[in-house]
Design a protein around this motif. Structure first.
Motif, PDB file in Angstrom:
ATOM      1  N   GLU A  84       0.824  -1.203   0.000  1.00  0.00           N
ATOM      2  CA  GLU A  84       0.000   0.000   0.000  1.00  0.00           C
ATOM      3  C   GLU A  84       0.858   1.252   0.000  1.00  0.00           C
ATOM      4  OE1 GLU A  84      -4.081  -0.261   2.224  1.00  0.00           O
ATOM      5  OE2 GLU A  84      -2.591  -1.318   3.427  1.00  0.00           O
ATOM      6  N   GLN A  85       0.591   2.157  -0.953  1.00  0.00           N
ATOM      7  CA  GLN A  85       1.330   3.409  -1.099  1.00  0.00           C
ATOM      8  C   GLN A  85       2.833   3.192  -1.249  1.00  0.00           C
ATOM      9  OE1 GLN A  85       0.166   6.380  -1.631  1.00  0.00           O
ATOM     10  NE2 GLN A  85      -1.979   5.846  -1.393  1.00  0.00           N
ATOM     11  N   GLY A  86       3.229   2.031  -1.733  1.00  0.00           N
ATOM     12  CA  GLY A  86       4.632   1.782  -1.998  1.00  0.00           C
ATOM     13  C   GLY A  86       5.491   1.533  -0.788  1.00  0.00           C
ATOM     14  N   VAL A  87       4.889   1.139   0.339  1.00  0.00           N
ATOM     15  CA  VAL A  87       5.685   1.018   1.558  1.00  0.00           C
ATOM     16  C   VAL A  87       6.326  -0.357   1.720  1.00  0.00           C
ATOM     17  CG1 VAL A  87       4.360   2.753   2.792  1.00  0.00           C
ATOM     18  CG2 VAL A  87       3.649   0.377   2.913  1.00  0.00           C
ATOM     19  N   ARG A  88       6.152  -1.253   0.782  1.00  0.00           N
ATOM     20  CA  ARG A  88       6.870  -2.532   0.829  1.00  0.00           C
ATOM     21  C   ARG A  88       7.164  -2.973  -0.590  1.00  0.00           C
ATOM     22  NH1 ARG A  88       5.794  -7.215   4.966  1.00  0.00           N
ATOM     23  NH2 ARG A  88       6.771  -5.554   6.156  1.00  0.00           N
ATOM     24  N   MET A  89       8.398  -3.366  -0.829  1.00  0.00           N
ATOM     25  CA  MET A  89       8.858  -3.736  -2.158  1.00  0.00           C
ATOM     26  C   MET A  89       8.832  -5.249  -2.310  1.00  0.00           C
ATOM     27  SD  MET A  89      10.305  -2.320  -4.890  1.00  0.00           S
ATOM     28  CE  MET A  89      11.556  -2.536  -6.122  1.00  0.00           C
ATOM     29  N   TYR A  90       8.076  -5.756  -3.316  1.00  0.00           N
ATOM     30  CA  TYR A  90       7.998  -7.196  -3.515  1.00  0.00           C
ATOM     31  C   TYR A  90       8.852  -7.659  -4.692  1.00  0.00           C
ATOM     32  CZ  TYR A  90       3.973  -6.701  -0.415  1.00  0.00           C
ATOM     33  OH  TYR A  90       3.162  -6.403   0.649  1.00  0.00           O
ATOM     34  N   ALA A  91       8.812  -6.912  -5.788  1.00  0.00           N
ATOM     35  CA  ALA A  91       9.568  -7.304  -6.983  1.00  0.00           C
ATOM     36  C   ALA A  91       9.728  -6.085  -7.864  1.00  0.00           C
ATOM     37  CB  ALA A  91       8.840  -8.429  -7.741  1.00  0.00           C
ATOM     38  N   THR A  92      10.624  -6.195  -8.822  1.00  0.00           N
ATOM     39  CA  THR A  92      10.850  -5.078  -9.728  1.00  0.00           C
ATOM     40  C   THR A  92      11.244  -5.583 -11.095  1.00  0.00           C
ATOM     41  OG1 THR A  92      12.128  -3.041 -10.095  1.00  0.00           O
ATOM     42  CG2 THR A  92      13.274  -4.868  -9.047  1.00  0.00           C
ATOM     43  N   GLY A  93      10.929  -4.811 -12.103  1.00  0.00           N
ATOM     44  CA  GLY A  93      11.321  -5.119 -13.471  1.00  0.00           C
ATOM     45  C   GLY A  93      11.769  -3.856 -14.170  1.00  0.00           C
ATOM     46  N   LEU A  94      12.780  -3.983 -15.020  1.00  0.00           N
ATOM     47  CA  LEU A  94      13.320  -2.820 -15.710  1.00  0.00           C
ATOM     48  C   LEU A  94      13.583  -3.189 -17.150  1.00  0.00           C
ATOM     49  CD1 LEU A  94      14.237   0.105 -15.118  1.00  0.00           C
ATOM     50  CD2 LEU A  94      16.542  -0.789 -14.797  1.00  0.00           C
ATOM     51  N   GLY A  95      13.099  -2.374 -18.068  1.00  0.00           N
ATOM     52  CA  GLY A  95      13.289  -2.630 -19.487  1.00  0.00           C
ATOM     53  C   GLY A  95      14.741  -2.482 -19.913  1.00  0.00           C
ATOM     54  N   PRO A  96      15.068  -2.942 -21.126  1.00  0.00           N
ATOM     55  CA  PRO A  96      16.469  -2.965 -21.573  1.00  0.00           C
ATOM     56  C   PRO A  96      16.977  -1.645 -22.114  1.00  0.00           C
ATOM     57  CG  PRO A  96      15.063  -3.914 -23.253  1.00  0.00           C
ATOM     58  CD  PRO A  96      14.163  -3.597 -22.084  1.00  0.00           C
ATOM     59  N   ALA A 198      12.346   1.015  -4.006  1.00  0.00           N
ATOM     60  CA  ALA A 198      11.647   1.423  -5.226  1.00  0.00           C
ATOM     61  C   ALA A 198      12.308   2.632  -5.866  1.00  0.00           C
ATOM     62  CB  ALA A 198      10.177   1.716  -4.906  1.00  0.00           C
ATOM     63  N   VAL A 199      12.695   3.609  -5.068  1.00  0.00           N
ATOM     64  CA  VAL A 199      13.323   4.815  -5.606  1.00  0.00           C
ATOM     65  C   VAL A 199      14.686   4.485  -6.207  1.00  0.00           C
ATOM     66  CG1 VAL A 199      14.312   7.059  -5.016  1.00  0.00           C
ATOM     67  CG2 VAL A 199      12.092   6.390  -4.087  1.00  0.00           C
ATOM     68  N   ILE A 200      15.490   3.689  -5.510  1.00  0.00           N
ATOM     69  CA  ILE A 200      16.826   3.354  -5.998  1.00  0.00           C
ATOM     70  C   ILE A 200      16.747   2.622  -7.323  1.00  0.00           C
ATOM     71  CG2 ILE A 200      18.836   1.892  -5.513  1.00  0.00           C
ATOM     72  CD1 ILE A 200      18.386   2.614  -2.513  1.00  0.00           C
ATOM     73  N   VAL A 201      15.857   1.644  -7.412  1.00  0.00           N
ATOM     74  CA  VAL A 201      15.701   0.899  -8.661  1.00  0.00           C
ATOM     75  C   VAL A 201      15.189   1.821  -9.762  1.00  0.00           C
ATOM     76  CG1 VAL A 201      14.374  -0.927  -9.774  1.00  0.00           C
ATOM     77  CG2 VAL A 201      15.389  -1.328  -7.538  1.00  0.00           C
ATOM     78  N   GLY A 202      14.247   2.689  -9.432  1.00  0.00           N
ATOM     79  CA  GLY A 202      13.705   3.594 -10.439  1.00  0.00           C
ATOM     80  C   GLY A 202      14.733   4.561 -10.990  1.00  0.00           C
ATOM     81  N   LEU A 203      15.693   4.952 -10.175  1.00  0.00           N
ATOM     82  CA  LEU A 203      16.745   5.855 -10.632  1.00  0.00           C
ATOM     83  C   LEU A 203      17.813   5.148 -11.451  1.00  0.00           C
ATOM     84  CD1 LEU A 203      17.313   8.059  -7.456  1.00  0.00           C
ATOM     85  CD2 LEU A 203      16.601   8.871  -9.696  1.00  0.00           C
ATOM     86  N   GLY A 204      17.829   3.821 -11.408  1.00  0.00           N
ATOM     87  CA  GLY A 204      18.842   3.079 -12.136  1.00  0.00           C
ATOM     88  C   GLY A 204      20.089   2.782 -11.336  1.00  0.00           C
ATOM     89  N   SER A 219      22.360  -3.486   0.516  1.00  0.00           N
ATOM     90  CA  SER A 219      23.229  -2.611   1.309  1.00  0.00           C
ATOM     91  C   SER A 219      22.925  -1.135   1.085  1.00  0.00           C
ATOM     92  CB  SER A 219      24.697  -2.896   0.972  1.00  0.00           C
ATOM     93  OG  SER A 219      25.079  -4.173   1.424  1.00  0.00           O
ATOM     94  N   PHE A 220      22.734  -0.717  -0.161  1.00  0.00           N
ATOM     95  CA  PHE A 220      22.466   0.692  -0.428  1.00  0.00           C
ATOM     96  C   PHE A 220      21.068   1.083   0.043  1.00  0.00           C
ATOM     97  CE2 PHE A 220      21.884   4.334  -3.563  1.00  0.00           C
ATOM     98  CZ  PHE A 220      22.722   5.188  -2.861  1.00  0.00           C
ATOM     99  N   VAL A 221      20.132   0.144  -0.010  1.00  0.00           N
ATOM    100  CA  VAL A 221      18.788   0.392   0.532  1.00  0.00           C
ATOM    101  C   VAL A 221      18.883   0.680   2.030  1.00  0.00           C
ATOM    102  CG1 VAL A 221      16.508  -0.614   0.941  1.00  0.00           C
ATOM    103  CG2 VAL A 221      17.677  -1.021  -1.232  1.00  0.00           C
ATOM    104  N   LEU A 222      19.670  -0.107   2.743  1.00  0.00           N
ATOM    105  CA  LEU A 222      19.854   0.110   4.181  1.00  0.00           C
ATOM    106  C   LEU A 222      20.528   1.453   4.443  1.00  0.00           C
ATOM    107  CD1 LEU A 222      21.070  -3.471   5.190  1.00  0.00           C
ATOM    108  CD2 LEU A 222      18.748  -2.564   5.265  1.00  0.00           C
TER     109      LEU A 222
END
Length: 364
Positions: A84-96, A198-204, A219-222
């Motif tokens: 809910e509202q992005g407060v837990r990250m389950y999985a992610t996908g990123l295009g090529p 979510a933010v870290i993955v979204g930024l690349g 580690s960077f998430v922490l």
């Protein structure tokens, strides 16, 4: 609108810096209509240009088609399945079609002790505003951080009347040990890790290349989450315990509301960019596909590097079919806009006893 990624010039892909930072979708169905993602729920239908989204956050009750995911991948948009509202990250996908420039910058910083120490000091400096940490060692910084949190625990205990007997955490099972305040801290921290992830993955950037933490895939998430615990999860856990709300859901909803009120997502975006690419640094992230060369650095990809009649051309001597390299684009970034599309609460009246509920249709 840009062509699909394998036919498009890199300049045709909308710059990340010009995009809406995130679109959050909950209790809705996502499909594709030409070059737009269509979000449909019982209240409304919303068309979102796929190439103008940096991160699409899919919350509970969301269904998405293969066509929509393919369009988002072609547009270089990150897709995150979250709570809910992005407060837990389950999985992610990123295009090529995403740039690796910010990732290269992060790897360059983390593999050089002097630069890594500089980023770590900057992180601790954000927790000690007005204090000079430019010459502090990591041992000194860890000690000051421990003292700060010990004081914060005691202050919130006095403020709320909740007894504090120390942090209890069992590795691998955060909720198996400790009292209500410890369990709420663990739940709120897990939710905070999700939004930072979510933010870290979204930024690349890479979730695993940490500066203070090391050895974990997160580690960077922490590292990033630790910047906000004293302001968000710590007071929230004490407040909920004092109110007699000890459930994990209470922590998640409380943190979700606090994140929404204070626009924490935009703040995390700004902080990550500032830490990895501080003002005044000369760093760009060209969204091009290149080949590494041990002498030249990089050469163009998508080029036949052999001579017409013989062995490969020597380094530095491109063949006639070599195309000129594209100039670098604007550094990868994200805007400050965030959109939420949330469907209405489910309205499913109970069925009469003589009418059994139909099972869901199976795909053909």
């Amino acid at each position: 609108m840009a062509d699909i990624w394998w036919k498009a010039d890199p300049h045709d892909l909308h710059r990340i810096v010009d995009r809406v930072s995130s679109v959050y979708v909950e209790r809705s169905h996502l499909d594709r209509d030409e070059n737009a993602v269509v979000v449909v729920n019982r209240r409304e239908t919303v068309r979102v240009p796929a190439a103008m989204i940096a991160v699409l956050l899919l919350g509970p009750g969301t269904r998405v088609t293969h066509g929509a995911i393919r369009l988002l991948a072609d547009s270089g948009t990150a897709v995150c399945w979250v709570g809910e509202q992005g407060v837990r990250m389950y999985a992610t996908g990123l295009g090529p079609s995403r740039s690796s420039g910010l990732l290269h910058r992060q790897a360059w910083l983390v593999t050089r002790p002097k630069e890594r120490l500089g980023v770590a000091r900057a992180m601790y400096g954000m927790r000690f505003p007005g204090e000079d940490v430019s010459r502090a060692t990591m041992q000194q910084l860890r000690g000051r951080e421990g003292t700060r949190f010990r004081r914060l625990y005691q202050e919130h205990s006095r403020r709320t009347g909740v007894p504090w007997n120390g942090r209890v955490y069992k590795a691998g099972d955060a909720f198996a040990a400790g009292d209500d305040i410890n369990r709420l801290l663990s739940a709120a921290n897990a939710a905070l890790y999700g939004i930072c992830h979510a933010v870290i993955v979204g930024l690349g950037a890479s979730p695993g290349l940490g500066f203070v933490h090391t050895g974990s895939a997160l580690s960077f998430v922490l590292d990033i989450a630790d910047l906000y615990k004293a302001e968000y999860t710590l007071p929230l856990a004490f407040d909920l315990t004092a109110q007699g709300l000890p459930e994990e859901r209470d922590a998640r909803i409380g943190l979700r509301d606090r994140i929404t009120e204070t626009q924490l997502l935009a703040r995390i975006v700004t902080d990550v960019k500032r830490l990895l690419n501080p003002p005044g640094t000369d760093f760009d992230t060209p969204e091009t596909s290149e080949l590494w060369d041990e002498r030249l650095g990089t050469v163009s990809a998508g080029v036949n590097w052999s001579t017409p009649d013989g062995p490969p051309a020597p380094p530095g001597h491109p063949t006639p079919d070599t195309t000129p390299e594209h100039p670098p684009l604007t550094p990868t970034g994200m805007g400050d806009q965030h959109i939420a599309i949330i469907g209405p609460e489910p309205d499913t009246p109970p069925q009469p006893p003589h009418e059994p509920t139909r099972p869901p249709e199976q795909p053909t």
